[in-house]
Design an enzyme around this catalytic site. Structure first.
Site, PDB file in Angstrom:
ATOM      1  N   GLY A  14       1.131  -1.598  -0.094  1.00 39.66           N
ATOM      2  CA  GLY A  14       0.044   0.261  -0.134  1.00 39.66           C
ATOM      3  C   GLY A  14       0.888   1.355  -0.021  1.00 39.66           C
ATOM      4  N   ASN A  16       1.525   3.081  -2.613  1.00 43.32           N
ATOM      5  CA  ASN A  16       0.685   4.094  -3.572  1.00 43.32           C
ATOM      6  C   ASN A  16       0.147   4.734  -2.747  1.00 43.32           C
ATOM      7  OD1 ASN A  16       1.988   4.448  -6.488  1.00 43.32           O
ATOM      8  ND2 ASN A  16       1.936   2.501  -6.032  1.00 43.32           N
ATOM      9  N   HIS A 110       0.897   1.416 -13.326  1.00 48.98           N
ATOM     10  CA  HIS A 110       2.111   0.167 -13.113  1.00 48.98           C
ATOM     11  C   HIS A 110       3.106   0.130 -12.960  1.00 48.98           C
ATOM     12  CE1 HIS A 110       2.641  -4.237 -15.182  1.00 48.98           C
ATOM     13  NE2 HIS A 110       3.645  -3.678 -15.885  1.00 48.98           N
ATOM     14  N   LEU A 145      -5.535  -6.482 -20.286  1.00 47.80           N
ATOM     15  CA  LEU A 145      -4.676  -6.178 -19.041  1.00 47.80           C
ATOM     16  C   LEU A 145      -3.560  -4.885 -19.200  1.00 47.80           C
ATOM     17  CD1 LEU A 145      -2.735  -7.704 -17.454  1.00 47.80           C
ATOM     18  CD2 LEU A 145      -1.087  -8.955 -18.313  1.00 47.80           C
TER      19      LEU A 145
HETATM   20  C1  GRF Z   1       3.346  -0.956  -7.580  1.00 52.95           C
HETATM   21  O1  GRF Z   1       4.984  -0.845  -7.656  1.00 52.95           O
HETATM   22  C2  GRF Z   1       3.044  -0.632  -8.578  1.00 52.95           C
HETATM   23  O2  GRF Z   1       3.501  -0.074  -9.374  1.00 52.95           O
HETATM   24  C3  GRF Z   1       1.860  -1.984  -9.216  1.00 52.95           C
HETATM   25  O3  GRF Z   1       1.907  -2.542  -7.168  1.00 52.95           O
HETATM   26  C4  GRF Z   1       2.677  -2.193  -6.538  1.00 52.95           C
HETATM   27  C5  GRF Z   1       1.963  -1.613  -5.864  1.00 52.95           C
HETATM   28  O4  GRF Z   1       2.954  -1.151  -3.962  1.00 52.95           O
HETATM   29  N1  GRF Z   1       0.444  -2.257  -9.811  1.00 52.95           N
HETATM   30  P1  GRF Z   1       1.732  -0.271  -2.928  1.00 52.95           P
HETATM   31  O5  GRF Z   1       1.744  -1.442  -3.029  1.00 52.95           O
HETATM   32  O6  GRF Z   1       1.948   0.262  -3.567  1.00 52.95           O
HETATM   33  O7  GRF Z   1       3.498  -0.472  -2.308  1.00 52.95           O
END
Ligand code: GRF
Length: 201
Positions: A14, A16, A110, A145
């Site tokens: 989490g 992000n 992504h 995707l």
């Molecule tokens: C990130 O690298 C994002 O790009 C991908 O999954 C990962 C999630 O990381 N979709 P976090 O849980 O937000 O730390």
């Protein structure tokens, strides 16, 4: 005008989500987080959301009926008045029906410069391919995707001594920056779609 209400879907760490939540807290992002959901009740990101006092829920998938599961998740998002869904490390493919309920209202981050290296382990794919530049992408979600229209991208150089971990770390710093930037753009609404191209108005 009322603030855009975000719904966050996450499955893991989490970071992000945390970056978005901090930007909401400190006023950089003029939105509110209305709901945080995880398909994994024990996701650290969900625990963090709870400590932030956000409204959270989780639902472990028991059967194999993806459409039925997604219908429940969409109902929770709607019940909580979510305008825009932000996937933040949500490790599930969304059914077409779910996507059609939030047209151009689901964002994903992504860790590659799409359309290169969609799917899992994008940083590993980039290293194995030998690219010199990779990065991250924020895009609208369609029913493919990692294939929806692109909002923002940031490049990250691949260094000779990079491991998956070191490369992922530098990409992640850019993810945290551009995800909020893209959400702010969606919140302002000053964009239009021309085919696959998302452009400023
Ligand atoms: C990130 O690298 C994002 O790009 C991908 O999954 C990962 C999630 O990381 N979709 P976090 O849980 O937000 O730390």
């Amino acid at each position: 005008m009322s603030k855009l209400r975000l719904g966050i879907l996450l499955s893991g760490r989490g970071s992000n989500f945390e970056a978005i939540a901090r930007n909401v807290q400190n006023g950089v992002l003029n939105c509110e987080i209305g709901f945080v959901f995880s398909n994994r009740p024990a996701a650290p990101g969900l625990a963090l959301a709870r400590t932030m006092g956000l409204h959270c829920d989780s639902l472990e998938m028991t059967g194999t009926d993806r459409a039925a599961y997604d219908t429940q998740v969409a109902a929770l998002l709607k019940k909580n008045g979510v305008d825009v869904v932000c996937l933040a490390g949500y490790m599930r493919l969304l059914s077409g029906h779910f996507v059609s309920q939030f047209p151009q209202r689901i964002l994903n981050i992504h860790p590659s410069l799409l359309p290169a290296f969609p799917g899992l382990d994008a940083q590993y794919q980039a290293l194995m391919h030998g690219v010199k530049v990779t990065g991250c992408t924020v895009h609208f979600v369609d029913d493919g995707l990692d294939s929806g229209p692109i909002l923002l991208q940031a490049p990250v150089a691949v260094l000779d001594d990079d491991s998956v971990e070191t490369l992922s770390q530098r990409i992640l710093a850019e993810e945290h920056r551009i995800y909020s930037e893209a959400i702010a753009w969606v919140a302002r609404g000053d964009y239009r779609l021309d085919g696959r191209r998302v452009m400023k108005t």
